[in-house]
Motif scaffolding. Sequence first.
Motif, short mmCIF file in Angstrom:
data_model
loop_
_atom_site.label_atom_id
_atom_site.label_comp_id
_atom_site.label_asym_id
_atom_site.label_seq_id
_atom_site.Cartn_x
_atom_site.Cartn_y
_atom_site.Cartn_z
N ILE A 280 49.69 45.41 36.20
CA ILE A 280 48.71 44.35 36.46
C ILE A 280 48.08 44.65 37.81
N ILE A 281 46.75 44.78 37.80
CA ILE A 281 46.02 45.13 39.00
C ILE A 281 44.99 44.05 39.29
N CYS A 282 44.92 43.63 40.54
CA CYS A 282 43.90 42.67 40.97
C CYS A 282 42.98 43.39 41.96
N ILE A 283 41.67 43.30 41.70
CA ILE A 283 40.66 44.02 42.47
C ILE A 283 39.75 43.02 43.19
N TYR A 284 39.35 43.37 44.41
CA TYR A 284 38.28 42.65 45.08
C TYR A 284 37.32 43.67 45.68
N ARG A 285 36.04 43.56 45.27
CA ARG A 285 34.99 44.38 45.87
C ARG A 285 33.99 43.45 46.53
N GLY B 226 52.38 53.12 30.94
CA GLY B 226 52.27 51.68 30.81
C GLY B 226 50.91 51.18 30.38
N ARG B 227 50.94 49.94 29.91
CA ARG B 227 49.70 49.24 29.55
C ARG B 227 49.05 48.71 30.82
N ILE B 228 47.73 48.54 30.76
CA ILE B 228 46.96 48.20 31.96
C ILE B 228 46.18 46.91 31.76
N LEU B 229 46.28 46.03 32.75
CA LEU B 229 45.45 44.82 32.83
C LEU B 229 44.87 44.78 34.24
N ILE B 230 43.53 44.79 34.32
CA ILE B 230 42.85 44.73 35.61
C ILE B 230 42.02 43.45 35.63
N VAL B 231 42.18 42.67 36.67
CA VAL B 231 41.40 41.44 36.85
C VAL B 231 40.82 41.44 38.25
N GLY B 232 39.75 40.68 38.45
CA GLY B 232 39.27 40.53 39.81
C GLY B 232 37.80 40.25 39.93
N ASP B 233 37.39 40.15 41.19
CA ASP B 233 36.00 39.88 41.58
C ASP B 233 35.37 41.23 41.91
N PHE B 234 34.53 41.72 41.00
CA PHE B 234 33.91 43.03 41.16
C PHE B 234 32.53 42.92 41.82
N ASN B 235 31.97 41.71 41.86
CA ASN B 235 30.64 41.50 42.45
C ASN B 235 29.59 42.46 41.90
N ILE B 236 29.64 42.67 40.61
CA ILE B 236 28.62 43.45 39.89
C ILE B 236 28.15 42.57 38.74
N HIS B 237 26.86 42.38 38.60
CA HIS B 237 26.31 41.51 37.56
C HIS B 237 26.34 42.23 36.21
N VAL B 238 27.51 42.23 35.56
CA VAL B 238 27.64 42.96 34.29
C VAL B 238 26.84 42.32 33.15
N GLU B 239 26.37 41.10 33.34
CA GLU B 239 25.54 40.46 32.30
C GLU B 239 24.14 41.06 32.26
N ASP B 240 23.73 41.72 33.34
CA ASP B 240 22.39 42.31 33.43
C ASP B 240 22.47 43.76 32.97
#
Length: 163
Positions: free
Chosen positions: A31-36, A64-78
């Motif tokens: 489990i990885i938590c990211i902040y950019r 192992g299996r990977i789960l990454i969560v976090g605030d990437f501050n990239i507008h992936v909806e665009d």
Amino acid sequence: MNIIKQNSRPFKSFEHIECIMKSPANEIFRIICIYRSGTASNSSVAIFCEDFNEYLTDLIQANGRILIVGDFNIHVEDKKNPDTVRFMSVLKQHNMKQHINEPTHICGGTLDLVLTRDMLNERVGINELQVIETSTTSDHCLIKFNCDFNYQKLTKKESCDST
């Protein structure tokens, strides 16, 4: 189940913490938590994508299996934004799936992400995902979900024998 904080090398363009859960059946779940930061000079999307690509390359080599969560501050909806295209290309290169499909910021924009590997033998099931507005001081929504991590529960005798 054992949980261990994994020491991994730092990157200039993002902060992260990685924890490893190991089941009694020796299945590993990372489990990885990211902040950019969206404003730091050393955190342009181009630099971040290079660093994140390098991080994913190393991460995928580990068990192992990977789960990454976090605030990437990239507008992936665009989808037409060059930064989004670059970032999504990194995810695709590493067979990563992005699970959030709605705005996660009070001003709109999908900035907070939930990522898993999209490979049959390495999938992590993400269920009941919700993006919830909060009444806190944060300008980000709460992301709530369940994830499948199957493990074998030890019997009382097995548990006592392993100590």
